[in-house]
Design a protein around this motif. Structure first.
Motif, mmCIF file in Angstrom:
data_model
loop_
_atom_site.group_PDB
_atom_site.id
_atom_site.type_symbol
_atom_site.label_atom_id
_atom_site.label_comp_id
_atom_site.label_asym_id
_atom_site.label_seq_id
_atom_site.Cartn_x
_atom_site.Cartn_y
_atom_site.Cartn_z
ATOM 1 N N ALA A 133 -56.556 -0.667 171.225
ATOM 2 C CA ALA A 133 -56.067 1.034 170.763
ATOM 3 C C ALA A 133 -55.839 0.967 169.583
ATOM 4 C CB ALA A 133 -54.732 0.985 171.740
ATOM 5 N N ILE A 134 -55.811 2.316 169.211
ATOM 6 C CA ILE A 134 -55.559 2.545 167.700
ATOM 7 C C ILE A 134 -54.932 4.121 167.839
ATOM 8 C CG2 ILE A 134 -57.861 3.573 167.500
ATOM 9 C CD1 ILE A 134 -57.507 2.789 164.467
ATOM 10 N N SER A 135 -54.004 4.239 166.928
ATOM 11 C CA SER A 135 -53.284 5.357 167.169
ATOM 12 C C SER A 135 -53.033 6.253 165.707
ATOM 13 C CB SER A 135 -51.715 5.148 167.595
ATOM 14 O OG SER A 135 -51.710 4.319 168.609
ATOM 15 N N ALA A 136 -53.098 7.650 165.933
ATOM 16 C CA ALA A 136 -52.968 8.483 164.766
ATOM 17 C C ALA A 136 -51.472 9.319 165.089
ATOM 18 C CB ALA A 136 -54.040 9.360 164.642
ATOM 19 N N TYR A 137 -50.719 9.677 163.886
ATOM 20 C CA TYR A 137 -49.396 10.193 164.085
ATOM 21 C C TYR A 137 -49.734 11.420 162.892
ATOM 22 C CZ TYR A 137 -48.417 5.791 166.198
ATOM 23 O OH TYR A 137 -48.415 4.657 166.845
ATOM 24 N N VAL A 138 -49.494 12.515 163.351
ATOM 25 C CA VAL A 138 -49.738 13.778 162.578
ATOM 26 C C VAL A 138 -48.378 14.092 162.196
ATOM 27 C CG1 VAL A 138 -50.473 16.058 162.425
ATOM 28 C CG2 VAL A 138 -51.431 14.279 163.992
ATOM 29 N N TYR A 139 -48.028 14.567 160.600
ATOM 30 C CA TYR A 139 -47.042 15.015 160.105
ATOM 31 C C TYR A 139 -47.246 16.295 159.365
ATOM 32 C CZ TYR A 139 -45.866 9.767 160.199
ATOM 33 O OH TYR A 139 -45.768 8.582 160.596
ATOM 34 N N GLU A 140 -46.111 17.093 159.554
ATOM 35 C CA GLU A 140 -46.135 18.479 158.974
ATOM 36 C C GLU A 140 -45.612 18.322 157.494
ATOM 37 O OE1 GLU A 140 -47.829 21.429 159.735
ATOM 38 O OE2 GLU A 140 -48.392 20.094 161.463
ATOM 39 N N PRO A 141 -46.122 18.911 156.592
ATOM 40 C CA PRO A 141 -45.461 18.904 155.229
ATOM 41 C C PRO A 141 -44.011 18.854 155.403
ATOM 42 C CG PRO A 141 -47.073 20.733 155.053
ATOM 43 C CD PRO A 141 -47.051 20.255 156.508
ATOM 44 N N GLY A 142 -43.328 18.074 154.324
ATOM 45 C CA GLY A 142 -41.978 17.874 154.467
ATOM 46 C C GLY A 142 -41.274 17.031 155.501
ATOM 47 N N ALA A 143 -42.064 16.324 156.365
ATOM 48 C CA ALA A 143 -41.530 15.385 157.137
ATOM 49 C C ALA A 143 -40.896 14.005 156.411
ATOM 50 C CB ALA A 143 -42.791 14.634 158.184
ATOM 51 N N PRO A 144 -39.710 13.764 156.996
ATOM 52 C CA PRO A 144 -39.001 12.785 156.223
ATOM 53 C C PRO A 144 -39.752 11.403 156.067
ATOM 54 C CG PRO A 144 -38.080 13.234 158.248
ATOM 55 C CD PRO A 144 -39.036 14.080 158.119
ATOM 56 N N GLU A 145 -40.499 10.969 157.008
ATOM 57 C CA GLU A 145 -41.495 9.772 156.921
ATOM 58 C C GLU A 145 -42.415 9.768 155.852
ATOM 59 O OE1 GLU A 145 -41.261 11.621 159.694
ATOM 60 O OE2 GLU A 145 -41.072 10.613 161.557
ATOM 61 N N LEU A 146 -42.775 10.965 155.299
ATOM 62 C CA LEU A 146 -43.722 10.941 154.099
ATOM 63 C C LEU A 146 -43.127 10.761 152.922
ATOM 64 C CD1 LEU A 146 -45.737 14.266 154.786
ATOM 65 C CD2 LEU A 146 -46.100 12.091 155.319
ATOM 66 N N ALA A 147 -41.682 10.973 152.691
ATOM 67 C CA ALA A 147 -40.984 10.919 151.664
ATOM 68 C C ALA A 147 -40.600 9.089 151.624
ATOM 69 C CB ALA A 147 -39.709 11.587 151.756
ATOM 70 N N ALA A 148 -40.480 8.781 152.793
ATOM 71 C CA ALA A 148 -40.012 7.361 152.790
ATOM 72 C C ALA A 148 -41.146 6.518 152.288
ATOM 73 C CB ALA A 148 -39.849 6.882 154.469
ATOM 74 N N MET A 149 -42.554 7.043 152.426
ATOM 75 C CA MET A 149 -43.810 6.420 152.034
ATOM 76 C C MET A 149 -43.953 6.876 150.543
ATOM 77 S SD MET A 149 -44.760 4.382 154.266
ATOM 78 C CE MET A 149 -43.485 4.319 155.856
ATOM 79 N N GLU A 150 -42.988 7.355 149.874
ATOM 80 C CA GLU A 150 -43.315 7.982 148.539
ATOM 81 C C GLU A 150 -44.394 8.856 148.309
ATOM 82 O OE1 GLU A 150 -42.897 4.631 145.800
ATOM 83 O OE2 GLU A 150 -41.087 3.864 146.872
ATOM 84 N N LEU A 151 -44.754 9.566 149.480
ATOM 85 C CA LEU A 151 -46.007 10.201 149.363
ATOM 86 C C LEU A 151 -45.515 11.748 149.000
ATOM 87 C CD1 LEU A 151 -47.522 9.011 152.651
ATOM 88 C CD2 LEU A 151 -48.579 9.042 150.601
ATOM 89 N N PRO A 152 -45.874 12.562 147.819
ATOM 90 C CA PRO A 152 -45.592 13.614 147.615
ATOM 91 C C PRO A 152 -45.994 14.698 148.422
ATOM 92 C CG PRO A 152 -47.071 12.961 145.895
ATOM 93 C CD PRO A 152 -46.898 11.782 146.976
ATOM 94 N N GLY A 153 -45.496 16.068 148.237
ATOM 95 C CA GLY A 153 -45.995 17.229 149.123
ATOM 96 C C GLY A 153 -47.478 17.469 149.119
ATOM 97 N N VAL A 154 -48.159 17.710 150.204
ATOM 98 C CA VAL A 154 -49.543 18.498 150.055
ATOM 99 C C VAL A 154 -49.233 19.522 151.207
ATOM 100 C CG1 VAL A 154 -51.001 16.351 149.560
ATOM 101 C CG2 VAL A 154 -50.157 16.575 151.929
ATOM 102 N N ASP A 155 -50.483 20.375 150.919
ATOM 103 C CA ASP A 155 -50.160 21.754 151.656
ATOM 104 C C ASP A 155 -50.365 21.562 153.153
ATOM 105 O OD1 ASP A 155 -49.806 23.734 149.980
ATOM 106 O OD2 ASP A 155 -51.767 24.168 149.584
ATOM 107 N N GLY A 156 -51.441 20.550 153.593
ATOM 108 C CA GLY A 156 -51.630 20.791 155.408
ATOM 109 C C GLY A 156 -50.994 19.422 155.854
ATOM 110 N N PRO A 157 -51.474 19.072 156.946
ATOM 111 C CA PRO A 157 -51.105 18.068 157.765
ATOM 112 C C PRO A 157 -51.356 16.585 157.076
ATOM 113 C CG PRO A 157 -52.723 19.014 158.821
ATOM 114 C CD PRO A 157 -52.446 19.853 157.809
ATOM 115 N N THR A 158 -50.604 15.728 157.153
ATOM 116 C CA THR A 158 -50.803 14.223 156.872
ATOM 117 C C THR A 158 -51.035 13.459 158.159
ATOM 118 O OG1 THR A 158 -49.670 14.233 154.907
ATOM 119 C CG2 THR A 158 -49.967 12.026 155.837
#
Ligand SMILES: C[S@@+](CC[C@H](N)C(=O)[O-])C[C@H]1O[C@@H](n2cnc3c(N)ncnc32)[C@H](O)[C@@H]1O
Length: 475
Positions: free
Chosen positions: A56-81
């Protein structure tokens, strides 16, 4: 072995069990690491053997501003991550690279239907530092390291237009290779998302803003090429149209990707289509304006193959002439076509199929390089029947006409073949020059073509699909 997209409510327990066996029993990880905070709405792709999930392999979709992205030190981008993670497979299946194979297909399909602005993944550096290099070979770049000791993770990402495009092309190529060599077929993500009421994730607008056909071409060179192609194809299509199971007039026909409208106007006068109510949909404003000015007797509307703007079940026939090869997401187009066709309606597709190209190595190489780099897909006719079946289309006709360079200046029409002059045949391939970075390969191919009497051929396919009516379906 089969692959399936599954929802967490349906298969979460089985996936957790698999993660437990590998991550806890084999690697000695703590229970909490087998879970992901977004598992319940993750996209999970599994490989099954005898009905049991073995990878199995999984993918998780984050909208801009999702707290998980800040926790990964990923700066804002326009679309989904999109995060890719929790790749797991039973030891007995590891030699067959099953999770790598379905992972490749997952990435290709996510690029085609979600068009994220960024991918990322994490590597647990204590156990898996070697994976950093492996993911780097798949175009992920090292972003940062977070935490320390046993919990330290490296974050790797793919971000930015060019990097994402390279990433897509590479994974599409690997996925094609895997399917050529008998890999596990992976069903459509678009189909899965729609069936599980997650259609909001589909990048209908972002995909509709692309026009791969137009982005490379010089309009001055393309207009006469398209007109010449239209004349040739009309003659080729005459017998095909005459024998297609088209409904009698007056029926409603929608042509998608109608361009300047010339071909549509010509084909709409042909016997089986004469008397139809005809409309065209075209995204490019300048082509649309030409179509409206030259053919005021037809209605043309601005729209894309992914969002035509037409009513549900409003057409008897859809035509797509030289459209599919220019789309990044054929699945999304098939979904839309199915929505606007009536039950019993026909989808009539004409396009080239580069997998059928025959010719010397130097020219083959030119075609393959072009195909690798083109964001549309000149090999799509080869897998369109399989894709279309997932969207409720039944293939009712499939025919190929081989275009050969063994004729004279005037085309000679034979049964399932057209013989063209050498110069005319070469001209049909002139679009390859539009691709940046191909100059040397094109020159080499051209020199070979001019210096030798080599033969080349390429198939033009006609595929006709029907949406079975409810009565037919019930049979
Ligand atoms: C090769 S031209 C074919 C035009 C016409 N069907 C013909 O056969 O002469 C491809 C057409 O598809 C259109 N196109 C490109 N991307 C599209 C999309 N996503 N949806 C609908 N049409 C698209 C282009 O603007 C162009 O008009």
């Amino acid at each position: 072995m089969e692959a399936r997209w599954v929802s967490w409510s349906e298969a979460g327990e089985e996936i957790l069990d698999l993660r437990r066996r590998v991550f806890m029993d084999e690697l000695g990880w703590r229970e909490e690491r087998i879970h992901h905070g977004r598992d319940s709405d993750g996209l999970h792709l599994c490989a099954l053997s005898g009905g049991r999930i073995v990878a199995a392999i999984s993918a998780y979709v984050y909208e801009p501003g999702a707290p998980e992205l800040a926790a990964m030190e990923l700066p804002g981008v326009d679309g989904p991550t999109v995060e890719i993670g929790k790749r797991v497979e039973l030891a007995a299946y590891r030699g067959r690279l099953i999770s790598a194979q379905i992972g490749t297909s997952m990435l290709r399909q996510i690029c085609e239907s979600l068009q994220p602005s960024r991918f990322f993944l994490i590597v647990r550096v204590n156990d898996h530092r070697h994976l950093i290099e492996r993911y780097a070979r798949r175009n992920f770049t090292y972003h940062t390291e977070i935490g320390s000791g046993d919990d330290a993770i490296a974050v790797m990402k793919v971000e930015g237009g060019e990097a994402l495009e390279e990433f897509y092309l590479k994974h599409r190529d690997l996925a094609r290779e895997s399917s050529r060599s008998g890999g596990i077929p992976v069903p459509s993500l678009v189909r899965f998302l729609v069936d599980s009421a997650r259609g909001d994730l589909l990048a209908v607008e972002r995909l509709g803003a692309e026009n791969h056909y137009l982005e490379l071409l010089s309009r001055r060179a393309e207009a006469p090429r398209l007109t010449a192609q239209g004349r040739l194809i009309l003659a080729e299509q005459r017998p095909r149209l005459a024998s297609a199971p088209l409904p009698p007039a007056p029926a409603s026909l929608l042509d998608i990707g109608s361009g300047p409208g010339e071909y549509l106007a010509a084909v709409a006068k042909e016997g089986p289509l004469a008397g139809y109510r005809v409309r065209g949909v075209e995204p490019a404003a300048q082509l649309l304006a030409r179509a409206r000015a030259n053919f005021p007797e037809y209605t043309f509307r601005q729209g894309t193959a992914y969002a035509t703007g037409e009513e549900d079940a409003s057409h008897d026939v859809i035509t797509a002439h030289f459209l599919f090869v220019h789309l990044r997401s054929p699945d999304l187009a098939l979904l839309e076509m199915h929505r606007i066709l009536r039950p019993g309606g026909l989808l009539y597709v004409v396009d080239v199929d580069d997998t059928s190209f025959r010719g010397p190595k130097a020219i083959h190489r030119m075609i393959r390089t072009y195909d690798y780099r083109y964001a549309g897909d000149r090999m799509v006719m080869n897998d369109l029947p399989g894709r279309a079946a997932e969207f409720g289309f039944r293939l009712v006709r499939r025919s190929a006409t081989t275009l050969r360079n063994t004729g004279g200046p005037e085309p000679v029409f034979g049964r399932d073949e057209i013989r063209l002059g050498r110069a005319e045949a070469w001209n049909l391939l002139s679009f390859v020059r539009s691709q940046r970075g191909l100059d040397e390969i094109v020159q080499e191919a051209e020199e070979h073509y001019l210096a030798t009497g080599c033969e080349i051929s390429l198939n033009l396919e006609t595929q006709v699909y029907r949406i079975p009516s409810p009565q037919e379906d019930g049979r």
